[in-house]
Motif scaffolding. Structure first.
Motif, mmCIF file in Angstrom:
data_model
loop_
_atom_site.group_PDB
_atom_site.id
_atom_site.type_symbol
_atom_site.label_atom_id
_atom_site.label_comp_id
_atom_site.label_asym_id
_atom_site.label_seq_id
_atom_site.Cartn_x
_atom_site.Cartn_y
_atom_site.Cartn_z
ATOM 1 N N UNK A 168 0.855 -1.191 -0.007
ATOM 2 C CA UNK A 168 -0.039 -0.041 0.039
ATOM 3 C C UNK A 168 0.781 1.000 -0.128
ATOM 4 N N UNK A 169 0.887 2.002 -1.077
ATOM 5 C CA UNK A 169 1.825 3.067 -1.102
ATOM 6 C C UNK A 169 1.351 4.415 -0.391
ATOM 7 N N UNK A 170 0.114 4.345 -0.191
ATOM 8 C CA UNK A 170 -0.309 5.411 0.803
ATOM 9 C C UNK A 170 -0.119 5.434 2.183
ATOM 10 N N UNK A 171 -0.302 4.102 2.591
ATOM 11 C CA UNK A 171 -0.049 3.874 3.950
ATOM 12 C C UNK A 171 0.911 2.787 4.101
ATOM 13 N N UNK A 172 2.297 3.220 3.958
ATOM 14 C CA UNK A 172 3.525 2.107 3.822
ATOM 15 C C UNK A 172 3.684 1.305 5.021
ATOM 16 N N UNK A 173 3.929 -0.019 4.530
ATOM 17 C CA UNK A 173 4.127 -0.947 5.718
ATOM 18 C C UNK A 173 5.279 -0.679 6.412
ATOM 19 N N UNK A 174 5.398 -1.278 7.590
ATOM 20 C CA UNK A 174 6.730 -1.072 8.333
ATOM 21 C C UNK A 174 7.996 -1.760 7.697
ATOM 22 N N UNK A 175 7.623 -2.848 6.941
ATOM 23 C CA UNK A 175 8.451 -3.751 6.344
ATOM 24 C C UNK A 175 9.132 -2.976 5.203
ATOM 25 N N UNK A 176 8.167 -2.206 4.514
ATOM 26 C CA UNK A 176 8.576 -1.248 3.196
ATOM 27 C C UNK A 176 9.601 -0.231 4.018
ATOM 28 N N UNK A 177 9.326 0.400 4.762
ATOM 29 C CA UNK A 177 10.102 1.395 5.585
ATOM 30 C C UNK A 177 11.338 1.009 5.784
ATOM 31 N N UNK A 178 11.300 -0.123 6.450
ATOM 32 C CA UNK A 178 12.378 -0.731 6.981
ATOM 33 C C UNK A 178 13.571 -1.017 5.680
ATOM 34 N N UNK A 179 12.921 -1.804 4.660
ATOM 35 C CA UNK A 179 13.704 -2.486 3.749
ATOM 36 C C UNK A 179 14.252 -1.336 2.782
ATOM 37 N N UNK A 180 13.450 -0.180 2.496
ATOM 38 C CA UNK A 180 13.929 0.891 1.695
ATOM 39 C C UNK A 180 13.626 2.384 2.333
ATOM 40 N N UNK A 181 14.683 2.585 3.325
ATOM 41 C CA UNK A 181 14.508 3.750 4.273
ATOM 42 C C UNK A 181 14.543 5.047 3.550
ATOM 43 N N UNK A 182 15.656 4.831 2.534
ATOM 44 C CA UNK A 182 15.850 6.020 1.735
ATOM 45 C C UNK A 182 14.739 6.528 0.687
ATOM 46 N N UNK A 183 14.407 5.764 -0.299
ATOM 47 C CA UNK A 183 13.296 6.266 -1.045
ATOM 48 C C UNK A 183 11.858 5.791 -0.718
#
Ligand code: GS8
Length: 223
Positions: A39-54
């Motif tokens: 979900x690109x509107x409510x980003x998952x903790x996993x996405x934020x952890x795996x791609x913290x830069x972009x």
């Protein structure tokens, strides 16, 4: 290397052309993986952890370690699974540099013109449409009489560009134009790529892209 079921995970978004690149590359190598729609509107903790830069998709998570940026992911897949055949990048350094040049052109130029063609209206749209057509004409010139950008075989440049094709129906419908009238050889190339199973199964239905485009245009106040 032990091959666990969850060794390869793709943080993915169905309609993202960048994510499609990763899906095609994995399909070309015949790699089994777990696809996790983001979900690109409510980003998952996993996405934020795996791609913290972009904080963007796609992210390839291989044995728990992330690889970010679609073109880097495709090159990684090509290198790690070399033994699976279907090489994507050419082995000759000069030819490889040229393939990288055109994939970079896809990111620097194509992404910009395709985005403008469906998000602008009025005079800005007219400028975007001209730019769109001249960009795809440049690509046609580079393709020449070859079946694929890489020559006889489907490769890195083809893979980098073909995901945008499933967005063409949306661009053409909202913009009332036909790419084929201006760039028939590009459309022939795209049709050829779509006959490849690895490509066909990695791309969404153009109608689904179109529905999404209509929603975003409303939000942006374009329609
Ligand atoms: C672009 C990825 C990207 O834009 C790549 O991987 O090649 N250069 C990168 N991903 C978008 C979805 S597709 O439009 C994304 O994840 N957007 C979320 C955001 O911008 O917040």
């Amino acid at each position: 290397m032990a091959s666990h079921h969850h060794e390869v995970v793709l943080l993915d978004a169905t309609l993202s052309a960048f994510s499609m690149r990763a899906r095609i590359a994995l399909a070309e190598k015949g790699i089994e993986y777990e696809k996790k729609e983001q979900d690109l509107v409510n980003k998952s903790p996993e996405l934020l952890q795996m791609n913290p830069i972009h904080k963007k998709v796609p992210v390839l998570v291989h044995n728990g370690k992330p690889v970010c940026e679609s073109l880097i992911i495709v090159q990684y897949i090509d290198e790690v699974w070399k033994d699976k055949g279907n090489p994507l990048l050419p082995s000759d350094p000069y030819t490889r540099s040229q393939a990288r040049f055109w994939a970079d052109f896809a990111d620097k130029k194509v992404v910009d013109v395709v985005t403008k063609v469906w998000t602008k209206k009025g005079e800005e749209f007219e400028i975007a449409k001209k730019d769109f057509i001249s960009t795809f004409k440049q690509l046609e010139e580079e393709l020449g009489d070859k079946p694929y950008f890489g020559g006889e075989n489907f490769g890195y440049v083809d893979l980098s560009l073909i995901p945008f094709y499933c967005w063409f129906y949306a661009y053409e419908t909202v913009g009332s134009f036909k790419t084929e009238d201006h760039c028939p050889k590009f459309i022939e190339w795209a049709t050829r790529c779509m006959q490849r199973e690895t490509v066909a199964k990695s791309l969404p239905d153009p109608k689904q892209v179109y529905e999404f485009v209509l929603i975003v245009r409303k939000k942006l106040g374009v329609d």
